[in-house]
Design a protein around this motif. Structure first.
Motif, PDB file in Angstrom:
ATOM      1  N   THR A  34      31.725 -60.474   6.657  1.00  0.00           N
ATOM      2  CA  THR A  34      32.740 -59.134   6.392  1.00  0.00           C
ATOM      3  C   THR A  34      33.773 -59.419   7.348  1.00  0.00           C
ATOM      4  O   THR A  34      33.680 -59.851   8.491  1.00  0.00           O
ATOM      5  CB  THR A  34      31.935 -58.194   6.384  1.00  0.00           C
ATOM      6  N   PRO A  35      35.141 -58.924   6.691  1.00  0.00           N
ATOM      7  CA  PRO A  35      36.154 -58.802   7.776  1.00  0.00           C
ATOM      8  C   PRO A  35      36.011 -57.911   8.830  1.00  0.00           C
ATOM      9  O   PRO A  35      35.249 -57.037   8.427  1.00  0.00           O
ATOM     10  CB  PRO A  35      37.172 -58.341   6.805  1.00  0.00           C
ATOM     11  N   ARG A  56      37.620 -66.232   7.574  1.00  0.00           N
ATOM     12  CA  ARG A  56      37.190 -65.043   6.622  1.00  0.00           C
ATOM     13  C   ARG A  56      36.667 -63.838   7.224  1.00  0.00           C
ATOM     14  O   ARG A  56      36.586 -62.867   6.797  1.00  0.00           O
ATOM     15  CB  ARG A  56      35.868 -65.813   6.187  1.00  0.00           C
ATOM     16  N   ILE A  57      36.626 -63.829   8.808  1.00  0.00           N
ATOM     17  CA  ILE A  57      36.276 -62.519   9.315  1.00  0.00           C
ATOM     18  C   ILE A  57      37.463 -61.940  10.015  1.00  0.00           C
ATOM     19  O   ILE A  57      37.361 -60.730  10.583  1.00  0.00           O
ATOM     20  CB  ILE A  57      35.217 -62.895  10.406  1.00  0.00           C
ATOM     21  N   THR A  58      38.643 -62.332   9.911  1.00  0.00           N
ATOM     22  CA  THR A  58      39.869 -61.724  10.217  1.00  0.00           C
ATOM     23  C   THR A  58      39.622 -60.371   9.760  1.00  0.00           C
ATOM     24  O   THR A  58      39.662 -59.959   8.723  1.00  0.00           O
ATOM     25  CB  THR A  58      41.163 -62.554   9.920  1.00  0.00           C
ATOM     26  N   PRO A  59      40.164 -59.243  10.662  1.00  0.00           N
ATOM     27  CA  PRO A  59      40.480 -59.227  11.945  1.00  0.00           C
ATOM     28  C   PRO A  59      39.756 -59.147  13.113  1.00  0.00           C
ATOM     29  O   PRO A  59      39.689 -59.121  14.390  1.00  0.00           O
ATOM     30  CB  PRO A  59      41.427 -57.683  12.081  1.00  0.00           C
ATOM     31  N   GLY A  60      38.131 -59.723  12.706  1.00  0.00           N
ATOM     32  CA  GLY A  60      37.296 -59.865  13.589  1.00  0.00           C
ATOM     33  C   GLY A  60      37.505 -60.939  14.478  1.00  0.00           C
ATOM     34  O   GLY A  60      38.433 -61.799  14.198  1.00  0.00           O
ATOM     35  N   LEU A  84      45.789 -69.898  13.940  1.00  0.00           N
ATOM     36  CA  LEU A  84      44.736 -68.784  13.867  1.00  0.00           C
ATOM     37  C   LEU A  84      44.789 -68.304  15.139  1.00  0.00           C
ATOM     38  O   LEU A  84      44.933 -68.844  16.374  1.00  0.00           O
ATOM     39  CB  LEU A  84      43.361 -69.347  13.556  1.00  0.00           C
ATOM     40  N   THR A  85      44.716 -66.860  15.349  1.00  0.00           N
ATOM     41  CA  THR A  85      44.799 -66.207  16.723  1.00  0.00           C
ATOM     42  C   THR A  85      43.628 -65.198  16.964  1.00  0.00           C
ATOM     43  O   THR A  85      43.662 -64.301  17.914  1.00  0.00           O
ATOM     44  CB  THR A  85      46.148 -65.044  16.730  1.00  0.00           C
ATOM     45  N   ASN A  86      42.649 -65.311  16.351  1.00  0.00           N
ATOM     46  CA  ASN A  86      41.373 -64.620  16.348  1.00  0.00           C
ATOM     47  C   ASN A  86      40.305 -65.424  17.048  1.00  0.00           C
ATOM     48  O   ASN A  86      39.053 -65.085  16.710  1.00  0.00           O
ATOM     49  CB  ASN A  86      41.072 -63.859  14.988  1.00  0.00           C
ATOM     50  N   VAL A  87      40.614 -66.406  17.614  1.00  0.00           N
ATOM     51  CA  VAL A  87      39.544 -67.365  18.114  1.00  0.00           C
ATOM     52  C   VAL A  87      39.653 -67.432  19.743  1.00  0.00           C
ATOM     53  O   VAL A  87      40.496 -67.791  20.318  1.00  0.00           O
ATOM     54  CB  VAL A  87      39.525 -68.896  17.656  1.00  0.00           C
TER      55      VAL A  87
END
Ligand SMILES: C[S@@+](CC[C@H](N)C(=O)[O-])C[C@H]1O[C@@H](n2cnc3c(N)ncnc32)[C@H](O)[C@@H]1O
Length: 266
Positions: A34-35, A56-60, A84-87
């Protein structure tokens, strides 16, 4: 506790790993993502599945974990290529993860448990860092259940050689069928066990997979280990390589690779 990673990170190995997507390698997990979820991807390798999961999980946020900085750099490059900036990135060993209890919503490992020295301990650690009710998702191949046509003797030689070296390194090449037993031994009670395959049966897929293995059996860490342990001679490796090329050009060539997979609740 850690086993030696049999395949290494030669270009011929990465060529295979970079073909992987969340769709072809983690489909069993996708409906549960889930996002906003927080995810740990253990043994992320060159990071193509990792990147798909992160999207797929952005903004997580997703944490990509590898054993060495050099291996992690491969994933860093893939994540940068995708902007990608969420890793986040971490070096570590799945047997003893450097995260507090209950850190992640989802802890994922694709084709990692087959290479570790103690898969039950690895699953315990994956559960420890997952929040209560969160998800542990693992998928591993089962080499003895791979099947192909035509039944070329060189491919039987390849399988026997791979099995011998992977076991000498402390791994379990037939991990797929054992995942459920390992999860039980690790204390999980809420488990969904399934299986899925990769199938190479078009001219394009055969050429890609067969050429990759023809190269890999001569040039990757597997080849080096085969020669240094005297499990095979250079002539053996050349014969197996030619067998892979023959399979790749065979118009009736077909190959299916079985994987076990688990969704376990923390
Ligand atoms: C077959 S690759 C899979 C890479 C990626 N998950 C994929 O499917 O494309 C296995 C990866 O697990 C890593 N690995 C092996 N043992 C590990 C351990 N004890 N802890 C964390 N990672 C490990 C290896 O460095 C390697 O990159």
């Amino acid at each position: 506790m850690a086993a030696v990673y049999t395949h290494g990170h030669h270009e011929s190995v990465l060529r295979s790993h970079r073909w992987r997507t969340a769709e072809n390698s983690a489909a069993y997990l996708l409906p549960l993502l889930t996002p906003g979820a927080t995810v740990l991807d253990v043994g992320c390798g060159p990071g193509t599945i990792t990147g798909d999961l992160a999207t797929r999980i952005t903004p997580g946020r997703l944490t990509a974990l590898e054993m060495t900085e050099a291996a992690l750099d491969l994933a860093r490059a893939e994540i940068a290529r995708r902007h990608l900036t969420n890793v986040d990135f971490a070096v570590g060993d799945v047997h003893a993860l450097d995260f507090p209890d209950d850190t992640f919503d989802v802890v994922h490992a694709h084709q990692v448990l087959q290479h570790v020295g103690d898969p039950v301990q690895a699953l315990r650690e994956m559960r420890r860092v997952t929040r209560p009710g969160g998800i542990i998702a693992v998928r591993d191949s089962d080499y003895a259940a791979f099947t192909w046509f035509p039944e070329l003797p060189e491919l039987d030689e390849w399988l026997a050689l791979y099995d011998r070296i992977a076991r000498a390194n402390g791994g379990e090449p037939n991990a797929g069928r054992r995942l459920l037993s390992w999860a039980h031994a690790a204390g999980f009670t809420d488990i969904t066990a399934t299986s899925s395959t990769w199938c190479f049966a078009t001219e394009e897929d055969r050429t890609w997979w067969g050429t990759m293995w023809a190269d890999r059996i001569l040039n990757s860490a597997l080849a080096t280990q085969a020669l240094t342990t005297e499990a095979a001679t250079e002539a053996d490796l050349r014969r197996i390589s030619e067998g892979w090329k023959r399979w790749a050009t065979e118009k009736d060539g077909w190959m299916s690779l079985l994987h076990g997979e688990l969704i376990a609740r923390a």
